[in-house]
Design a protein around this motif. Structure first.
Motif, PDB file in Angstrom:
ATOM      1  N   SER A  14       0.804  -1.217   0.000  1.00 39.01           N
ATOM      2  CA  SER A  14       0.000   0.000   0.000  1.00 39.01           C
ATOM      3  C   SER A  14       0.842   1.274   0.000  1.00 39.01           C
ATOM      4  CB  SER A  14      -0.970   0.001   1.181  1.00 39.01           C
ATOM      5  OG  SER A  14      -0.261  -0.090   2.393  1.00 39.01           O
ATOM      6  N   LEU A  15       1.927   1.295   0.737  1.00 41.94           N
ATOM      7  CA  LEU A  15       2.769   2.491   0.793  1.00 41.94           C
ATOM      8  C   LEU A  15       3.314   2.848  -0.590  1.00 41.94           C
ATOM      9  CD1 LEU A  15       4.176   4.676   2.509  1.00 41.94           C
ATOM     10  CD2 LEU A  15       6.060   3.068   2.829  1.00 41.94           C
ATOM     11  N   LEU A  16       3.726   1.842  -1.340  1.00 39.96           N
ATOM     12  CA  LEU A  16       4.255   2.091  -2.679  1.00 39.96           C
ATOM     13  C   LEU A  16       3.162   2.541  -3.649  1.00 39.96           C
ATOM     14  CD1 LEU A  16       6.728  -0.917  -2.966  1.00 39.96           C
ATOM     15  CD2 LEU A  16       7.309   1.497  -2.621  1.00 39.96           C
ATOM     16  N   TYR A  17       1.995   1.922  -3.579  1.00 40.40           N
ATOM     17  CA  TYR A  17       0.886   2.355  -4.442  1.00 40.40           C
ATOM     18  C   TYR A  17       0.478   3.791  -4.116  1.00 40.40           C
ATOM     19  CZ  TYR A  17      -0.079  -2.029  -6.847  1.00 40.40           C
ATOM     20  OH  TYR A  17       0.013  -3.131  -7.662  1.00 40.40           O
ATOM     21  N   SER A  18       0.454   4.116  -2.836  1.00 38.89           N
ATOM     22  CA  SER A  18       0.097   5.472  -2.430  1.00 38.89           C
ATOM     23  C   SER A  18       1.145   6.476  -2.912  1.00 38.89           C
ATOM     24  CB  SER A  18      -0.055   5.532  -0.905  1.00 38.89           C
ATOM     25  OG  SER A  18      -0.533   6.783  -0.512  1.00 38.89           O
ATOM     26  N   GLY A  19       2.406   6.094  -2.827  1.00 36.98           N
ATOM     27  CA  GLY A  19       3.475   6.969  -3.306  1.00 36.98           C
ATOM     28  C   GLY A  19       3.411   7.192  -4.801  1.00 36.98           C
ATOM     29  N   ARG A  20       3.156   6.112  -5.546  1.00 35.16           N
ATOM     30  CA  ARG A  20       3.048   6.261  -6.996  1.00 35.16           C
ATOM     31  C   ARG A  20       1.816   7.092  -7.356  1.00 35.16           C
ATOM     32  NH1 ARG A  20       2.925   1.221 -11.152  1.00 35.16           N
ATOM     33  NH2 ARG A  20       0.775   1.098 -10.410  1.00 35.16           N
ATOM     34  N   ALA A  21       0.752   6.930  -6.585  1.00 35.79           N
ATOM     35  CA  ALA A  21      -0.448   7.746  -6.804  1.00 35.79           C
ATOM     36  C   ALA A  21      -0.120   9.225  -6.648  1.00 35.79           C
ATOM     37  CB  ALA A  21      -1.549   7.341  -5.839  1.00 35.79           C
ATOM     38  N   ASP A  22       0.714   9.551  -5.673  1.00 35.43           N
ATOM     39  CA  ASP A  22       1.112  10.943  -5.458  1.00 35.43           C
ATOM     40  C   ASP A  22       1.892  11.475  -6.663  1.00 35.43           C
ATOM     41  OD1 ASP A  22       1.243  13.301  -3.790  1.00 35.43           O
ATOM     42  OD2 ASP A  22       3.358  12.808  -3.461  1.00 35.43           O
ATOM     43  N   VAL A  23       2.754  10.647  -7.226  1.00 34.95           N
ATOM     44  CA  VAL A  23       3.506  11.057  -8.420  1.00 34.95           C
ATOM     45  C   VAL A  23       2.543  11.283  -9.584  1.00 34.95           C
ATOM     46  CG1 VAL A  23       5.240  10.357 -10.126  1.00 34.95           C
ATOM     47  CG2 VAL A  23       5.630   9.899  -7.682  1.00 34.95           C
ATOM     48  N   TYR A  24       1.627  10.343  -9.803  1.00 37.06           N
ATOM     49  CA  TYR A  24       0.633  10.519 -10.867  1.00 37.06           C
ATOM     50  C   TYR A  24      -0.165  11.806 -10.656  1.00 37.06           C
ATOM     51  CZ  TYR A  24       0.984   5.857 -13.077  1.00 37.06           C
ATOM     52  OH  TYR A  24       1.397   4.747 -13.766  1.00 37.06           O
ATOM     53  N   TYR A  25      -0.550  12.056  -9.411  1.00 35.12           N
ATOM     54  CA  TYR A  25      -1.326  13.266  -9.094  1.00 35.12           C
ATOM     55  C   TYR A  25      -0.538  14.521  -9.488  1.00 35.12           C
ATOM     56  CZ  TYR A  25      -3.469  16.930  -6.261  1.00 35.12           C
ATOM     57  OH  TYR A  25      -4.042  18.103  -5.831  1.00 35.12           O
ATOM     58  N   LYS A  26       0.733  14.549  -9.145  1.00 36.44           N
ATOM     59  CA  LYS A  26       1.567  15.710  -9.466  1.00 36.44           C
ATOM     60  C   LYS A  26       1.775  15.859 -10.971  1.00 36.44           C
ATOM     61  CE  LYS A  26       3.688  15.947  -4.995  1.00 36.44           C
ATOM     62  NZ  LYS A  26       4.735  15.469  -4.125  1.00 36.44           N
ATOM     63  N   LEU A  27       1.669  14.746 -11.692  1.00 37.17           N
ATOM     64  CA  LEU A  27       1.767  14.789 -13.157  1.00 37.17           C
ATOM     65  C   LEU A  27       0.414  15.074 -13.817  1.00 37.17           C
ATOM     66  CD1 LEU A  27       4.100  11.684 -13.721  1.00 37.17           C
ATOM     67  CD2 LEU A  27       4.722  14.101 -13.971  1.00 37.17           C
ATOM     68  N   LYS A  28      -0.602  15.332 -12.987  1.00 34.87           N
ATOM     69  CA  LYS A  28      -1.961  15.610 -13.458  1.00 34.87           C
ATOM     70  C   LYS A  28      -2.594  14.408 -14.166  1.00 34.87           C
ATOM     71  CE  LYS A  28      -1.886  19.924 -12.120  1.00 34.87           C
ATOM     72  NZ  LYS A  28      -2.448  20.211 -10.811  1.00 34.87           N
ATOM     73  N   LYS A  29      -2.199  13.209 -13.757  1.00 34.58           N
ATOM     74  CA  LYS A  29      -2.784  11.982 -14.293  1.00 34.58           C
ATOM     75  C   LYS A  29      -3.716  11.425 -13.218  1.00 34.58           C
ATOM     76  CE  LYS A  29       0.948  10.854 -17.441  1.00 34.58           C
ATOM     77  NZ  LYS A  29       1.770   9.782 -17.991  1.00 34.58           N
ATOM     78  N   ASN A  30      -4.856  12.105 -13.063  1.00 36.66           N
ATOM     79  CA  ASN A  30      -5.768  11.786 -11.958  1.00 36.66           C
ATOM     80  C   ASN A  30      -6.394  10.399 -12.052  1.00 36.66           C
ATOM     81  OD1 ASN A  30      -5.309  14.207 -10.601  1.00 36.66           O
ATOM     82  ND2 ASN A  30      -6.843  15.270 -11.807  1.00 36.66           N
ATOM     83  N   LYS A  31      -6.647   9.933 -13.255  1.00 39.65           N
ATOM     84  CA  LYS A  31      -7.243   8.599 -13.414  1.00 39.65           C
ATOM     85  C   LYS A  31      -6.293   7.529 -12.861  1.00 39.65           C
ATOM     86  CE  LYS A  31      -9.116   5.519 -16.953  1.00 39.65           C
ATOM     87  NZ  LYS A  31      -9.329   5.325 -18.389  1.00 39.65           N
ATOM     88  N   GLU A  32      -5.032   7.618 -13.242  1.00 40.85           N
ATOM     89  CA  GLU A  32      -4.030   6.670 -12.763  1.00 40.85           C
ATOM     90  C   GLU A  32      -3.796   6.826 -11.260  1.00 40.85           C
ATOM     91  OE1 GLU A  32      -3.747   8.654 -15.396  1.00 40.85           O
ATOM     92  OE2 GLU A  32      -3.009   7.503 -17.113  1.00 40.85           O
ATOM     93  N   ALA A  33      -3.783   8.078 -10.803  1.00 41.83           N
ATOM     94  CA  ALA A  33      -3.577   8.359  -9.378  1.00 41.83           C
ATOM     95  C   ALA A  33      -4.696   7.738  -8.548  1.00 41.83           C
ATOM     96  CB  ALA A  33      -3.513   9.865  -9.144  1.00 41.83           C
ATOM     97  N   LEU A  34      -5.916   7.904  -9.000  1.00 37.99           N
ATOM     98  CA  LEU A  34      -7.061   7.352  -8.270  1.00 37.99           C
ATOM     99  C   LEU A  34      -7.029   5.826  -8.253  1.00 37.99           C
ATOM    100  CD1 LEU A  34      -9.478   8.332  -6.663  1.00 37.99           C
ATOM    101  CD2 LEU A  34     -10.813   8.280  -8.765  1.00 37.99           C
ATOM    102  N   ALA A  35      -6.641   5.227  -9.365  1.00 43.76           N
ATOM    103  CA  ALA A  35      -6.542   3.760  -9.424  1.00 43.76           C
ATOM    104  C   ALA A  35      -5.504   3.252  -8.430  1.00 43.76           C
ATOM    105  CB  ALA A  35      -6.188   3.311 -10.832  1.00 43.76           C
ATOM    106  N   ASP A  36      -4.352   3.919  -8.357  1.00 45.71           N
ATOM    107  CA  ASP A  36      -3.305   3.480  -7.435  1.00 45.71           C
ATOM    108  C   ASP A  36      -3.694   3.700  -5.981  1.00 45.71           C
ATOM    109  OD1 ASP A  36      -1.571   2.424  -9.274  1.00 45.71           O
ATOM    110  OD2 ASP A  36       0.022   3.894  -8.947  1.00 45.71           O
ATOM    111  N   VAL A  37      -4.314   4.819  -5.692  1.00 48.06           N
ATOM    112  CA  VAL A  37      -4.693   5.074  -4.297  1.00 48.06           C
ATOM    113  C   VAL A  37      -5.796   4.097  -3.864  1.00 48.06           C
ATOM    114  CG1 VAL A  37      -6.480   6.872  -4.441  1.00 48.06           C
ATOM    115  CG2 VAL A  37      -4.794   6.972  -2.651  1.00 48.06           C
ATOM    116  N   ASN A  38      -6.686   3.755  -4.767  1.00 48.38           N
ATOM    117  CA  ASN A  38      -7.709   2.752  -4.432  1.00 48.38           C
ATOM    118  C   ASN A  38      -7.076   1.385  -4.205  1.00 48.38           C
ATOM    119  OD1 ASN A  38      -9.966   4.416  -4.368  1.00 48.38           O
ATOM    120  ND2 ASN A  38     -10.283   4.240  -6.571  1.00 48.38           N
ATOM    121  N   LYS A  39      -6.034   1.072  -4.968  1.00 48.41           N
ATOM    122  CA  LYS A  39      -5.312  -0.189  -4.767  1.00 48.41           C
ATOM    123  C   LYS A  39      -4.628  -0.181  -3.391  1.00 48.41           C
ATOM    124  CE  LYS A  39      -3.560  -4.129  -6.172  1.00 48.41           C
ATOM    125  NZ  LYS A  39      -4.355  -5.328  -6.327  1.00 48.41           N
ATOM    126  N   ALA A  40      -4.034   0.936  -3.033  1.00 50.23           N
ATOM    127  CA  ALA A  40      -3.385   1.068  -1.719  1.00 50.23           C
ATOM    128  C   ALA A  40      -4.395   0.823  -0.599  1.00 50.23           C
ATOM    129  CB  ALA A  40      -2.756   2.446  -1.571  1.00 50.23           C
TER     130      ALA A  40
END
Length: 85
Positions: A14-40
């Motif tokens: 979960s920590l890694l998925y949440s971290g990658r979600a944060d990177v996606y969020y900062k890249l304005k890739k909200n769809k990918e960010a939301l998928a990763d945070v939900n996985k976390a």
């Protein structure tokens, strides 16, 4: 991003998925960010930081009610309200 992908391939947690979600969020890739945070959250439903990250993404995508619910969940899991934003 490459490092997160490699680490997640080796140890999906979960920590890694949440971290990658944060990177996606900062890249304005909200769809990918939301998928990763939900996985976390699905891996560790008590990981408060994932709910905070989810709230940020939801606020950014104009879903304030869902964002507030996610933030409330983070606080109920022990996340300090003063540090939420």
């Amino acid at each position: 991003m490459k490092d997160y992908n490699q680490l997640l391939a080796e140890k999906p947690e979960s920590l890694l998925y949440s971290g990658r979600a944060d990177v996606y969020y900062k890249l304005k890739k909200n769809k990918e960010a939301l998928a990763d945070v939900n996985k976390a959250i699905s891996i560790d439903p008590k990981f408060a930081q994932a709910y905070v990250n989810k709230a940020l993404i939801l606020f950014d995508t104009a879903k304030p009610k869902e964002a507030c619910a996610s933030l409330d969940k983070a606080v109920s899991l022990g996340y300090e309200k003063a540090f939420a934003f």
